[in-house]
Write a protein that holds these residues in place. Sequence first.
Motif, short mmCIF file in Angstrom:
data_model
loop_
_atom_site.label_atom_id
_atom_site.label_comp_id
_atom_site.label_asym_id
_atom_site.label_seq_id
_atom_site.Cartn_x
_atom_site.Cartn_y
_atom_site.Cartn_z
N GLN A 288 -5.39 -18.73 -12.65
CA GLN A 288 -5.68 -20.00 -13.31
C GLN A 288 -7.14 -20.40 -13.10
OE1 GLN A 288 -3.58 -21.73 -15.33
NE2 GLN A 288 -5.39 -22.99 -15.76
N GLN A 289 -7.64 -20.20 -11.89
CA GLN A 289 -9.03 -20.52 -11.61
C GLN A 289 -9.97 -19.63 -12.44
OE1 GLN A 289 -9.25 -20.05 -7.37
NE2 GLN A 289 -8.75 -22.20 -6.95
N ASN A 290 -9.62 -18.36 -12.59
CA ASN A 290 -10.42 -17.46 -13.39
C ASN A 290 -10.43 -17.91 -14.86
OD1 ASN A 290 -11.96 -15.12 -13.96
ND2 ASN A 290 -10.13 -14.01 -14.57
N THR A 291 -9.26 -18.31 -15.35
CA THR A 291 -9.17 -18.81 -16.73
C THR A 291 -10.02 -20.06 -16.91
OG1 THR A 291 -6.94 -17.90 -16.93
CG2 THR A 291 -7.58 -19.60 -18.51
N ASP A 292 -9.93 -20.96 -15.95
CA ASP A 292 -10.71 -22.19 -16.03
C ASP A 292 -12.22 -21.90 -16.01
OD1 ASP A 292 -8.36 -23.61 -16.09
OD2 ASP A 292 -8.37 -24.09 -13.94
N MET A 293 -12.62 -20.95 -15.15
CA MET A 293 -14.03 -20.60 -15.09
C MET A 293 -14.52 -20.01 -16.40
SD MET A 293 -15.40 -21.57 -12.34
CE MET A 293 -16.93 -20.68 -12.57
N ARG A 294 -13.70 -19.21 -17.07
CA ARG A 294 -14.09 -18.64 -18.36
C ARG A 294 -14.25 -19.75 -19.41
NH1 ARG A 294 -10.34 -13.68 -19.98
NH2 ARG A 294 -8.74 -15.27 -19.58
N LYS A 295 -13.34 -20.71 -19.40
CA LYS A 295 -13.45 -21.82 -20.35
C LYS A 295 -14.73 -22.63 -20.10
CE LYS A 295 -8.51 -22.45 -21.23
NZ LYS A 295 -7.36 -23.38 -21.13
N ILE A 296 -14.98 -22.91 -18.82
CA ILE A 296 -16.18 -23.67 -18.48
C ILE A 296 -17.43 -22.91 -18.90
CG2 ILE A 296 -17.53 -24.57 -16.56
CD1 ILE A 296 -14.87 -25.12 -15.10
N SER A 297 -17.45 -21.60 -18.63
CA SER A 297 -18.61 -20.78 -19.00
C SER A 297 -18.82 -20.75 -20.50
CB SER A 297 -18.43 -19.35 -18.46
OG SER A 297 -18.29 -19.34 -17.06
N ALA A 298 -17.71 -20.68 -21.27
CA ALA A 298 -17.82 -20.65 -22.73
C ALA A 298 -18.41 -21.96 -23.25
CB ALA A 298 -16.45 -20.39 -23.35
N TRP A 299 -17.90 -23.07 -22.76
CA TRP A 299 -18.42 -24.36 -23.23
C TRP A 299 -19.88 -24.56 -22.80
CZ3 TRP A 299 -16.37 -26.60 -27.07
CH2 TRP A 299 -14.99 -26.60 -27.29
N VAL A 300 -20.22 -24.07 -21.62
CA VAL A 300 -21.63 -24.17 -21.19
C VAL A 300 -22.53 -23.36 -22.11
CG1 VAL A 300 -23.22 -23.50 -19.35
CG2 VAL A 300 -21.08 -24.67 -18.78
N ALA A 301 -22.07 -22.16 -22.50
CA ALA A 301 -22.86 -21.34 -23.41
C ALA A 301 -23.03 -22.01 -24.77
CB ALA A 301 -22.19 -19.97 -23.57
N ILE A 302 -21.97 -22.65 -25.26
CA ILE A 302 -22.06 -23.35 -26.55
C ILE A 302 -23.01 -24.54 -26.44
CG2 ILE A 302 -20.73 -24.74 -28.18
CD1 ILE A 302 -18.35 -22.90 -27.63
N ALA A 303 -22.90 -25.27 -25.35
CA ALA A 303 -23.76 -26.45 -25.18
C ALA A 303 -25.21 -26.07 -24.93
CB ALA A 303 -23.24 -27.30 -24.03
#
Length: 353
Positions: A288-303
């Motif tokens: 779950q932590q790995n999934t959350d980190m991927r989501k955070i990284s994706a949104w950071v890349a978009i932003a």
Amino acid sequence: MPSLPAQGRDKSAGPRIRIPTARAVVDCGVYVDGIRLPGKYTHQAALAEVRRRGRGFVWVGLLAPDEGQMESVAETFGLHELMVEDAVHAHQRPKLERYDDILFLVLRTVNYVPHDSVATASEIVETGEIMAFVGADYVVTVRHGDHSGLANVRRSLEENQERLALGPYAVLHAVADHVVDTYLEVTQAIEHDVDGMEEAVFSPRNTVAVEHIYLLKREIVELRKSVNPLSNPLLRLTQSPGNPVPKEVRRYFRDVLDHHTTVAERIAEYDEVLSSLVDAALAKIAVQQNTDMRKISAWVAIAAVPTMIAGIYGMNFDNMPELHWQYGYHLVVAFIVSVTVGLFVTFRRNNWL
């Protein structure tokens, strides 16, 4: 309650008041040929009656006696001072000791505490103690804990005169059998908690706090400490050499030992299951932590795209390319939107979002 040393007493408190032994006596009966004699007896009068008749035995039941009360009983029945100390202070491991012609058996009792959910429970298994002193013509049981009552055991034995006629060791067997049967009931109740925890851990969309598994495992450890050490005393009660237990009663103790083995195996199984559940829950948390980190990284890349472009055109230089184009703003906004949408689609396709 043990008396305080002289230097530790409050002189204004006066002498300690001795509580009568009768306060700790739950029941006292005289049994002859498997039949309880009518009338009420003190422990001294009961033993005197049995020895006057030359047959039968006394069964005295005590509940959490203090030192003075236990010393009175010990004086009547000739109990060793070490036995008295163990009976008063409790918190003993299950054990079987022999003092001359007296057997001293310590049993840990357990009780299942009802609860709606392991997540809301603070305690699942509570423990107590039963100590039995068995001589040729008496048995003294000492209980610690509100759940360790023996009234039903006494009533059941009094209805079975043939069994009760076997003497004090038949009472010892009945007490041990009752305690081990309680172990079976508690392990069956805990099985529902373990199964429920297992189902919750392996449910795809359910999050289980590891603390709840640790609570259940802690209670299993407490149960194991109460149950497993009893195997050696029960084994000794079934063996023949130097055993004062009659042959007829030893056969019954073998059945108790079989039930105890079943309980010990169940506890070991629950312990293994909970250990695997801890590993599974931790692995689930890591995923779950790995999934959350991927989501955070994706949104950071978009932003980062609009942030970078806005940062470049936020520099207050006069001579910058495309700075004075008529449609420059619209082109930059369109570029930002197209890149961010492209990144969003890419991350979504790769299950990052």
